[in-house]
Design an enzyme around this catalytic site. Structure first.
Site, mmCIF file in Angstrom:
data_model
loop_
_atom_site.group_PDB
_atom_site.id
_atom_site.type_symbol
_atom_site.label_atom_id
_atom_site.label_comp_id
_atom_site.label_asym_id
_atom_site.label_seq_id
_atom_site.Cartn_x
_atom_site.Cartn_y
_atom_site.Cartn_z
ATOM 1 N N HIS B 67 0.849 -1.194 0.000
ATOM 2 C CA HIS B 67 0.000 0.000 0.000
ATOM 3 C C HIS B 67 0.889 1.251 0.000
ATOM 4 O O HIS B 67 2.045 1.202 0.451
ATOM 5 C CB HIS B 67 -0.909 0.009 1.236
ATOM 6 C CG HIS B 67 -2.086 -0.901 1.128
ATOM 7 N ND1 HIS B 67 -3.126 -0.896 2.032
ATOM 8 C CD2 HIS B 67 -2.409 -1.845 0.201
ATOM 9 C CE1 HIS B 67 -4.021 -1.795 1.683
ATOM 10 N NE2 HIS B 67 -3.610 -2.391 0.579
ATOM 11 N N GLU B 69 0.943 3.874 1.848
ATOM 12 C CA GLU B 69 1.461 4.289 3.162
ATOM 13 C C GLU B 69 2.658 3.451 3.585
ATOM 14 O O GLU B 69 3.617 3.965 4.182
ATOM 15 C CB GLU B 69 0.374 4.134 4.239
ATOM 16 C CG GLU B 69 -0.892 4.945 4.017
ATOM 17 C CD GLU B 69 -1.974 4.133 3.322
ATOM 18 O OE1 GLU B 69 -1.648 3.433 2.314
ATOM 19 O OE2 GLU B 69 -3.138 4.181 3.746
ATOM 20 N N CYS B 97 -6.099 1.652 6.073
ATOM 21 C CA CYS B 97 -6.672 0.376 6.522
ATOM 22 C C CYS B 97 -5.995 -0.048 7.831
ATOM 23 O O CYS B 97 -5.099 0.635 8.327
ATOM 24 C CB CYS B 97 -6.480 -0.690 5.443
ATOM 25 S SG CYS B 97 -4.779 -1.299 5.316
ATOM 26 N N CYS B 100 -2.107 -0.432 7.573
ATOM 27 C CA CYS B 100 -1.385 0.839 7.473
ATOM 28 C C CYS B 100 -1.503 1.642 8.771
ATOM 29 O O CYS B 100 -0.540 2.256 9.222
ATOM 30 C CB CYS B 100 -1.897 1.631 6.276
ATOM 31 S SG CYS B 100 -1.491 0.816 4.707
#
Lengths: 164, 164
Positions: B67, B69, B97, B100
């Site tokens: 992801h 992040e 999420c 993260c």
């Protein structure tokens, strides 16, 4: 329900196999300790074989995301050439934190087996029950306490030595 | 409490600076869309400058942990040569999420600013409030809704195009 001798034998074999995988994770955790890292190790099993082995490398890599589980997930995805790890089981010596539990959901892992619980940060039973949250787009089976004493002892010894 | 013209000007300047950082994250999100990735982008700011810029690369890297992040956190740690990102702020176009949000706790990030909420998987207000959980060993400040319309539109357009 009565359980016959055949079922008993089968359950014992399964348990023995689970311990083999957790011992492989413990070996990773010991490698972490030797490098001065908090001793947590993980392996991922798919199709009856270990496709990833990793240990915590936060200090060495100077990376807050470098927990054993995260490195193992990246390795397993490379091995399967897919970010989806359907049918895979992760064995890890310590209960996964929020980051790792969230990553196990992202990866669609089928089952998570851990050794020692983590009352301060664990997200698979202690503070959160991430794998059982049916609001998320994936849930996973969860089992804690496999070889718990050995997994916990490794952590206790590490922190005791560091205090001394 | 009345707010004088000086405070007004200072708040407006701060808001303008925040938007500059979120536009940098939006630029990353558009790069993701161009590569067929779910368009989420992130930047990390420390000491008044951007030290990490990243976008979601789950498909390209075939990695469930990739992801925006997470990649930004690894970059920022490399830039600061430390897994601790004290004082850093993450700007991200979509609410983080669980994975993260947990990683932002691990990294000791001071502040998280996101654009669009994520009602199905968001862990910073929608399903969980990870950054505000005082049982964990770190909490972070949280602000949602900065340039929300632009951040959300990018996602809507992406999924609409993919359905067509």
């Amino acid at each position: 329900m009565s359980v016959g001798p055949r079922e008993d034998a089968s359950a014992a074999e399964e348990r023995a196999q689970e311990e083999v995988y957790m011992r492989a994770a413990l070996k990773q955790a010991r490698a972490a300790a030797e490098e001065g890292e908090v001793p947590v190790g993980a392996v991922i099993v798919a199709g009856g074989r270990i496709i990833a082995r990793a240990y915590n490398q936060r200090e060495r890599l100077k990376d807050p995301t470098a927990h054993a589980e995260m490195i193992a997930l990246t390795q397993a995805s490379a091995a399967l050439e897919s970010w989806r790890l359907d049918g895979a089981t992760l064995y890890v010596t310590l209960e996964p934190c929020l980051m790792c539990a969230g990553a196990l959901v992202q990866a669609r892992v089928e089952r998570v087996v851990f050794g020692a619980p983590d009352p301060k940060a664990g997200a698979c039973g202690s503070l959160y029950q991430v794998g059982l949250d049916t609001r998320l787009n994936h849930t996973f089976e969860l089992q804690g306490g496999l070889l718990e004493a050995e997994c916990a002892e490794l952590l206790h010894d590490f922190f005791r030595d560091r205090r001394d």
